[in-house]
Design an enzyme around this catalytic site. Structure first.
Site, PDB file in Angstrom:
ATOM      1  N   ASP A   1      42.227  43.727  37.079  1.00 11.99           N
ATOM      2  CA  ASP A   1      43.299  44.047  36.124  1.00 11.99           C
ATOM      3  C   ASP A   1      43.296  45.554  35.934  1.00 11.99           C
ATOM      4  O   ASP A   1      42.295  46.212  36.197  1.00 11.99           O
ATOM      5  CB  ASP A   1      42.979  43.424  34.758  1.00 11.99           C
TER       6      ASP A   1
ATOM      7  N   ASP B   1      41.650  37.745  31.810  1.00 15.62           N
ATOM      8  CA  ASP B   1      41.329  37.642  30.393  1.00 15.62           C
ATOM      9  C   ASP B   1      42.087  36.530  29.666  1.00 15.62           C
ATOM     10  O   ASP B   1      41.598  35.955  28.727  1.00 15.62           O
ATOM     11  CB  ASP B   1      41.550  38.985  29.680  1.00 15.62           C
TER      12      ASP B   1
ATOM     13  N   ASP C   1      44.838  32.853  33.207  1.00 12.00           N
ATOM     14  CA  ASP C   1      44.059  33.398  34.329  1.00 12.00           C
ATOM     15  C   ASP C   1      42.978  32.417  34.786  1.00 12.00           C
ATOM     16  O   ASP C   1      42.383  32.592  35.848  1.00 12.00           O
ATOM     17  CB  ASP C   1      43.366  34.712  33.925  1.00 12.00           C
TER      18      ASP C   1
END
Ligand code: ATP
Length: 923
Positions: A342, A647, A651
């Site tokens: 990310d 997170d 996901d």
């Protein structure tokens, strides 16, 4: 599993209404708590006294005695105990005693080390103890899940693990994944409406239960049962499994050691028969030799040392902020070839500041540092008074109202509570002259549509006290917000929207690495109480854009360089705008010229073409969590071992699919942590790289333990077998072999579990996941070193006999030579990637020095201390002979180093040839 619950339900159904059958107000009255203020801190403390912590009873740990006894529960040890019994039976009590001493020492070391490892693992697990958001004294506070008491008002968001059994008092689109409790994998809808009194667990739709996860929506619930009183507490069999300290690799090696034991036993039987019938040894003597052979060849310390190496690695990873949730990940980490990360908060600092405001009136720059509301606005360098621009004022109002964060003054600092980006927006609003608390009182929020990564916007509904007007404020990704607007707020009036111009402005500012957010508003009919997506999906008025900076984390730059030299590809997967993401990727030097693909483009590529495309791309922008799953799968087609960060609750599937799922410890949801193998305590990309480095180190250390243990055992075995095969006097007695094993296996072998990372570790390509631990090179090394050991032992033995020394003296010299060779070989084994004959190599580590020091002292006692002399039939070795023995050790070290260098050249040539071939094929 559901059946016993249903039975209990039937038993209680005749009683007074249970919380799920009562209204929310009745439950709140029963629990003596009000919706807006929650419990007071003192009341919560006194309830905690009364009800105890919200925790299930700990798993019963095995008692110390049991754990000690379990150390003996191992085939290798059974063989040794059997040998001791047989030795005692034929009258060799001393030998039996020494075997028992070896076994007990092994058990004590195993017991201490295993205990330490288990305690360390427990402490590491404690680092990810769940927290929960509750309302206490009218404020939202974060408490440890343990501290929740009946009556607490608990706030639920997507991805939260429900911390206690809660009766819902407010719920919006709430769906709960109850798989942990009922085994049902499809999330169930929940509402505040009371359920019938006779509803079974699965039908109690007004309740959410401890241990389940919020799949969707938001809610507030009042805790009605905590800890053992919760439904989860009733099914105690569900919880409390203790993870065994092992990984697939260690299990395979364990099996190998067991197989080796059978092989050695068969060899012992053959040697025994050969010795008695062919060489005509007395059977008692042959038997003791065979026992010596078994003890010398069986790698009894190997499983324990490998486990300790694993535990040391897990601890070191935790020290570097990577908390291992599932032990096999330690192994997989060493072969990771792609990291998909990310952006926000992992590669960047997640410390946001609004830097620019784009309105139809022009672009304003915003000054100031951090979350401090000091700062102002300039237009091409000229100061702009906030009150003079109507659009700026409206943008600031939207920024504060459509927002869940708070800024608090603490010492000299201003801290953001909640999402850092929202904190930056509150700060921007304050710079424009608003008092957030006052504004939120003037225009109270009556409803909201929370942000989610799928539709990328958030909206709130507000009411004016005086006229009862209803207005929705909306913020989100510019493309999304622009699609909802048809007008824009001009200097004096509302004007038609110039969407093309806004798209251009967005791309222009984003190219400077700023994260773009659009703000909009929509007036709704008076009295509107609820806000639905359809209310704001069209006809909104665009106020403007804000650009936020989020600087890259400094340490990430070097971590990315390290990845590059270690042959690990890094890809950025973000929900952010393509231009912003590409600019940050460039700043971080993710690739010389980072190629970017958006989520929409990804949707147009089918699964067969995807692996090729994914390989070439560095940045995936405007993606949703479902793209992550496709990306991991595409990478795995090419046998890439993928680490993926995440997170959010959505996901979780990608984290599960990835070879190493990495969840964020700070901003990650409980659902993501549950799905991941590793949790990063600091959300930092550099910690993933540190964990990979440690993963490679653990693998190397396990290999070093094997590379040292097997040939040293093999060397001793080969010496004995050689003597019997050629009908020679035995160069050492059984009891002497036992001594060597007792001293060196513990003092020397164990040190390798603590080896630090070798210098070349992160300049090599990742290890193939399919690579066998016992590679051809390692097997060759085991044979080669075993033969060198046997040659050294026979060499010194014949040298001593030739010079007229007694057999006892010759044997003493052999034992000392073997031990010195083991020490020398230890120094060689410590380095896989480079030569050991360096200053650093010779200096060793504290663990090595302690190990070697202990061994030397033990050998001096063995050779020169009278009681040990009479026990082991040793004689004092002259200093000249001592030097010779050390010389043999040095010679062995040089020979092994030479072999290593020659093999290294071959291996490098082979790798280079393979790389050229691969490049040619690719071309
Ligand atoms: P990463 O996946 O790297 O963490 P991200 O945080 O930028 O990326 P998302 O959280 O999916 O990704 O956000 C995507 C976009 O949605 C952002 O660029 C922003 O424009 C918008 N956005 C993010 N958070 C909010 C929020 N709380 N309210 C409204 N819009 C938001």
């Amino acid at each position: 599993m559901a059946r016993p619950l249903a039975k209990r339900d039937a038993q209680t159904s005749a009683d007074a209404p249970l919380p799920f059958a009562q209204t929310a107000d009745e439950v709140m009255a029963a629990q003596q708590v009000a919706l807006d203020s929650g419990l007071s801190a003192t009341e919560a403390a006194s309830r905690r006294e009364r009800y105890g912590p919200n925790r299930l009873p700990d798993v019963e740990h095995r008692g110390a005695v049991m754990r000690f006894l379990l150390q003996f529960h191992n085939l290798l040890i059974y063989v040794l105990i059997g040998a001791a019994v047989l030795a005692a039976a034929i009258g060799n009590v001393i030998d039996a005693a020494v075997i028992v001493a070896v076994v007990v020492l092994n058990a004590i070391v195993g017991f201490i080390q295993e205990g330490r490892a288990e305690r360390a693992l427990e402490a590491i697990r404690g680092m990810i103890d769940p927290h929960a958001a509750v309302i206490r004294d009218g404020r939202r506070v974060d408490v440890a899940a343990d501290d929740i008491v009946p009556g607490d008002l608990v706030l639920l968001e997507p991805g939260t693990r429900v911390p206690a059994d809660l009766r819902l008092v407010r719920a919006r689109n709430l769906r709960i994944d109850e798989a942990a409790l009922t085994g049902e994998s499809v999330p169930v809808d929940k509402t505040v409406r009371p359920a019938p009194q006779n509803a079974v667990l699965a039908e109690r739709t007004s309740m959410v239960f401890s241990g389940t996860f919020v799949a969707n929506g938001t809610a507030t619930g009042i805790a009605v049962a905590t800890g053992p009183q919760s439904e989860l507490g009733h099914i105690s069999a569900l919880v409390g499994t203790v993870e065994k300290l092992t990984t697939p690799l260690i299990r395979r090696m364990d099996q190998f050691a067991r197989l080796l034991t059978f092989f050695i036993l068969a060899a012992c039987a053959a040697v025994f028969l050969f010795a008695v019938y062919v060489r005509a040894y007395a059977w008692q003597e042959a038997f003791m030799v065979v026992i010596g052979l078994a003890v010398s060849a069986i790698p009894e310390g190997l499983p324990a040392v490998m486990t300790i190496a694993l535990a040391v690695g897990v601890q070191r990873m935790a020290d570097r902020n990577a908390i291992i949730r599932r032990l096999p990940a330690v192994e997989t980490l060493g072969s990771v070839s792609v990291i998909c990360s990310d952006k926000t908060g992992t590669l960047t600092r997640n410390e946001m500041t609004v830097r620019s405001v784009v309105t139809p009136e022009g672009v304003l720059d915003v000054s100031g540092v951090g979350y401090s509301p000091q700062g102002g606005f300039t237009d091409n360098g000229a100061p702009v008074e906030p009150g003079t621009s109507k659009v700026l004022t409206e943008a600031a109002r939207a920024a504060i109202l459509c927002n869940d964060a708070e800024l608090r003054h603490s010492g000299n600092d201003w801290l953001a509570h909640g999402d850092p980006m929202e904190g930056a927006l509150v700060c921007f609003g304050m710079k424009a002259g608003f008092d957030p608390e006052l504004l939120r009182k003037q225009l109270p929020r009556t409803d909201e549509i929370p942000f989610d990564t799928e539709h990328r916007f958030m909206a709130t509904l507000h009411h004016g006290h005086e006229d009862g007007s209803a207005v929705a404020y909306i913020k989100g990704a510019p493309e999304q917000i622009l699609s909802m607007c048809d007008r824009q707020l001009g200097r004096d009036q509302v004007e038609p929207l110039d969407a093309d111009d806004w798209h251009e402005q967005t791309a222009f500012t984003a190219r400077h690495g700023q994260r773009m957010l659009a703000l909009a508003m929509k007036r709704l009919p008076k009295g509107t109480q609820d806000l639905a997506v359809s209310d704001v999906s069209e006809g909104a008025v665009l106020i403007g854009l804000v650009g936020l900076i989020d600087p890259p984390r400094e340490e990430v730059l070097s971590a990315i360089q390290e990845c590059r030299s270690a042959g690990i590809d890094v890809k950025m997967i973000t929900g952010d705008h393509a231009a912003t993401a590409t600019a940050i990727a460039r700043e971080l030097a993710l690739a010389p010229e980072p190629q970017t693909l958006t989520g929409d483009q990804l949707d147009d590529i089918d699964d067969t073409d995807l692996p090729d495309v994914v390989r070439k791309m560095t940045v995936f922008a405007r993606t949703t969590p479902s793209h992550k799953l496709r990306l991991v799968r595409a990478l795995q087609v090419d046998q890439d071992v993928t680490a993926m960060t995440g997170d959010g609750v959505n996901d979780a599937p990608a984290l599960k699919q990835a070879d190493v799922g990495v969840a964020m410890g700070r901003k990650g949801t409980d659902a993501a942590k549950e799905a991941a193998e590793i949790v990063l305590a600091d959300d930092n990309f550099a910690s993933i790289v540190a964990a990979i480095r440690e993963g490679r180190t653990v693998y190397d250390n396990i290999r070093k333990v094997i590379a040292w243990t097997l040939p040293t055992n093999g060397g001793e075995g080969a010496t004995l077998i050689g003597a019997i095969a050629f009908g020679l006097t035995l160069p050492m007695t059984a009891i002497q072999i036992l001594w060597i094993n007792m001293v060196t296996a513990v003092a020397l072998g164990l040190t390798l579990a603590f080896e630090p990372t070798e210098p070349g570790t992160m300049t090599r390509p990742p290890r193939k996941a399919t690579e066998s631990l016992l590679s051809g090179t390692l097997l060759w090394r085991i044979c080669f070193v075993s033969l060198l050991f046997a040659a050294g032992a026979f060499g010194i033995f014949f040298y001593a006999i030739e010079r007229g020394q007694s057999v006892d003296m010759a044997r003493t010299m052999v034992v000392n030579t073997l031990v010195v060779m083991e020490i020398a070989y230890l120094f060689s084994v410590r380095f896989v990637y480079s030569g050991s004959l360096t200053w650093r190599g010779m200096l060793g580590t504290p663990a090595v020095l302690i190990g070697v020091g202990t061994t030397v002292l033990a050998q001096l006692a063995f050779t020169y201390l009278p009681p040990l002399q009479s026990l082991f039939a040793t004689e004092p070795v002259a200093w000249q002979d001592g030097l010779l023995i050390i010389g043999i050790g040095a010679a062995l070290l040089i020979l092994v180093e030479l072999e290593k260098a020659i093999f290294g050249v071959f291996a490098r040539r082979r790798t280079a040839a393979q790389e050229t071939a691969a490049e040619e094929t690719a071309a």
